[in-house]
Design a protein around this motif. Sequence first.
Motif, PDB file in Angstrom:
ATOM      1  N   UNK A 104       0.840  -1.195   0.000  1.00  0.00           N
ATOM      2  CA  UNK A 104       0.000   0.000   0.000  1.00  0.00           C
ATOM      3  C   UNK A 104       0.880   1.251   0.000  1.00  0.00           C
ATOM      4  N   UNK A 105       1.063   1.897  -1.174  1.00  0.00           N
ATOM      5  CA  UNK A 105       1.905   3.097  -1.235  1.00  0.00           C
ATOM      6  C   UNK A 105       1.506   4.201  -0.260  1.00  0.00           C
ATOM      7  N   UNK A 106       0.268   4.194   0.228  1.00  0.00           N
ATOM      8  CA  UNK A 106      -0.160   5.164   1.242  1.00  0.00           C
ATOM      9  C   UNK A 106       0.751   5.140   2.475  1.00  0.00           C
ATOM     10  N   UNK A 107       1.363   3.978   2.736  1.00  0.00           N
ATOM     11  CA  UNK A 107       2.228   3.849   3.922  1.00  0.00           C
ATOM     12  C   UNK A 107       3.425   4.800   3.857  1.00  0.00           C
ATOM     13  N   UNK A 108       3.767   5.265   2.664  1.00  0.00           N
ATOM     14  CA  UNK A 108       4.911   6.172   2.505  1.00  0.00           C
ATOM     15  C   UNK A 108       4.689   7.519   3.177  1.00  0.00           C
ATOM     16  N   UNK A 109       3.442   7.881   3.423  1.00  0.00           N
ATOM     17  CA  UNK A 109       3.169   9.167   4.083  1.00  0.00           C
ATOM     18  C   UNK A 109       3.684   9.164   5.525  1.00  0.00           C
ATOM     19  N   UNK A 110       3.945   7.970   6.071  1.00  0.00           N
ATOM     20  CA  UNK A 110       4.415   7.867   7.466  1.00  0.00           C
ATOM     21  C   UNK A 110       5.935   7.659   7.549  1.00  0.00           C
ATOM     22  N   UNK A 111       6.611   7.635   6.380  1.00  0.00           N
ATOM     23  CA  UNK A 111       8.059   7.410   6.345  1.00  0.00           C
ATOM     24  C   UNK A 111       8.777   8.756   6.296  1.00  0.00           C
ATOM     25  N   UNK A 112       9.769   8.930   7.161  1.00  0.00           N
ATOM     26  CA  UNK A 112      10.512  10.197   7.183  1.00  0.00           C
ATOM     27  C   UNK A 112      11.304  10.358   5.888  1.00  0.00           C
ATOM     28  N   UNK A 113      11.160  11.518   5.253  1.00  0.00           N
ATOM     29  CA  UNK A 113      11.843  11.776   3.988  1.00  0.00           C
ATOM     30  C   UNK A 113      13.165  12.493   4.223  1.00  0.00           C
ATOM     31  N   UNK A 114      14.144  12.152   3.399  1.00  0.00           N
ATOM     32  CA  UNK A 114      15.430  12.858   3.412  1.00  0.00           C
ATOM     33  C   UNK A 114      16.120  12.623   2.068  1.00  0.00           C
ATOM     34  N   UNK A 115      17.027  13.504   1.708  1.00  0.00           N
ATOM     35  CA  UNK A 115      17.769  13.352   0.456  1.00  0.00           C
ATOM     36  C   UNK A 115      16.892  13.327  -0.773  1.00  0.00           C
ATOM     37  N   UNK A 116      15.748  14.041  -0.726  1.00  0.00           N
ATOM     38  CA  UNK A 116      14.723  13.996  -1.781  1.00  0.00           C
ATOM     39  C   UNK A 116      14.351  12.559  -2.139  1.00  0.00           C
ATOM     40  N   UNK A 117      14.442  11.669  -1.170  1.00  0.00           N
ATOM     41  CA  UNK A 117      14.042  10.263  -1.357  1.00  0.00           C
ATOM     42  C   UNK A 117      14.777   9.605  -2.531  1.00  0.00           C
ATOM     43  N   UNK A 118      16.052   9.911  -2.669  1.00  0.00           N
ATOM     44  CA  UNK A 118      16.866   9.290  -3.717  1.00  0.00           C
ATOM     45  C   UNK A 118      18.190   8.829  -3.115  1.00  0.00           C
ATOM     46  N   UNK A 119      18.642   7.625  -3.531  1.00  0.00           N
ATOM     47  CA  UNK A 119      19.888   7.074  -3.008  1.00  0.00           C
ATOM     48  C   UNK A 119      20.614   6.389  -4.166  1.00  0.00           C
ATOM     49  N   UNK A 120      21.104   7.196  -5.094  1.00  0.00           N
ATOM     50  CA  UNK A 120      21.695   6.690  -6.343  1.00  0.00           C
ATOM     51  C   UNK A 120      22.841   5.715  -6.092  1.00  0.00           C
ATOM     52  N   UNK A 121      23.752   6.050  -5.174  1.00  0.00           N
ATOM     53  CA  UNK A 121      24.972   5.254  -5.009  1.00  0.00           C
ATOM     54  C   UNK A 121      24.701   3.844  -4.486  1.00  0.00           C
ATOM     55  N   UNK A 122      23.532   3.621  -3.855  1.00  0.00           N
ATOM     56  CA  UNK A 122      23.216   2.275  -3.378  1.00  0.00           C
ATOM     57  C   UNK A 122      23.049   1.298  -4.546  1.00  0.00           C
ATOM     58  N   UNK A 123      22.688   1.826  -5.720  1.00  0.00           N
ATOM     59  CA  UNK A 123      22.549   0.982  -6.904  1.00  0.00           C
ATOM     60  C   UNK A 123      23.871   0.332  -7.309  1.00  0.00           C
ATOM     61  N   UNK A 124      24.984   0.960  -6.976  1.00  0.00           N
ATOM     62  CA  UNK A 124      26.277   0.572  -7.538  1.00  0.00           C
ATOM     63  C   UNK A 124      27.260  -0.021  -6.534  1.00  0.00           C
ATOM     64  N   UNK A 125      26.908  -0.025  -5.248  1.00  0.00           N
ATOM     65  CA  UNK A 125      27.893  -0.421  -4.233  1.00  0.00           C
ATOM     66  C   UNK A 125      28.315  -1.890  -4.370  1.00  0.00           C
ATOM     67  N   UNK A 126      27.394  -2.771  -4.744  1.00  0.00           N
ATOM     68  CA  UNK A 126      27.745  -4.176  -4.947  1.00  0.00           C
ATOM     69  C   UNK A 126      28.749  -4.334  -6.076  1.00  0.00           C
ATOM     70  N   UNK A 127      28.517  -3.626  -7.168  1.00  0.00           N
ATOM     71  CA  UNK A 127      29.429  -3.665  -8.311  1.00  0.00           C
ATOM     72  C   UNK A 127      30.800  -3.095  -7.937  1.00  0.00           C
TER      73      UNK A 127
END
Length: 240
Positions: A104-127
Amino acid sequence: MGSKITEINKETFWQLIEETKNQCGQDMDASISWIKKELLRMPPEQSLQFHAIMHGYRDAADQYGLWTAATLIKEYGCSDDGFMDFRAWLIAQGKEIYMAALENPDSLTKVEQYGDCEFESLNYVGDEAYHELTGRSAYEDCTPEMEERVLEEISGEIKYHPLIEYPLQPPDVVTVYPEIGDMIMKTHGIRFFSKDSSIWNTSLPELKAMVEKGAAEVRKLKKAKQKNRDKPQKRNAPSR
C-alpha cells in the motif's frame, strides 16, 4: 562492530541493510562506506550476490503505482532516473518499509523523507565492491539467468497493492491512495486534483493505454464502493 554475516542471501541482505541503517542513519555516504566495508571482507561472489539481490528488489518495485506515489511525495517530482534512485532509497529504509510500500503506497506518508528520497549510489555499491575484489564488473558477471531467478524469488514473496501496476492521474489518487491524496491536498489544494490535471506524458501510446486502464479500474472500484454503501444494512435479530 562489524556484522557476523558471511554470505549474502535475501535474509542477510536485509540484515545488512538494517545494520547499515542503525549504524549510519540517514548519512548516505557513511552507509555506502559501511556496506562496502562489509562486502569487502567476504569472498567476491557475495558482492555479486548483493548486486543481484539489490537489483532484484529494485526491479520488483518497478511499478507505476509506486511511481505515482513517488511523483507526488517527492519535492521535485520523479523522472525515470529519479524513480530508479527512489527505489534504491526505499530499499535503504529496510524490509518492513519496502514491503509495506508495495502492499500500500499510502504507507509512505508515514516514512521520514530525506535526500529527496533518492539514493543513487546504493545501486552501484555491490558492483564497486566486486570490481575492487576481482577487477571485473558485476553487471557483466551477473547473468540474465541469475537476474531472472533472483527476481522471480523476490517477486513471489511480495504482496502487491491490487492497482499498483497502473499509473494514476491526480483525481484517481484520492480514491486509491487516500492518505497521499490528503497530503497533497493540504500542500497544493483542490485544484491539483481537477479533471484535467496530469502527471503522466500521455502522448506516449503505451503509457496512455496504461493510464486509461488504470482509470477504468478506479471507476470499477468506485462503483463497488458505492454499491456497498447503497446495500441495505441487515438488522440483528432480536435476542429471545
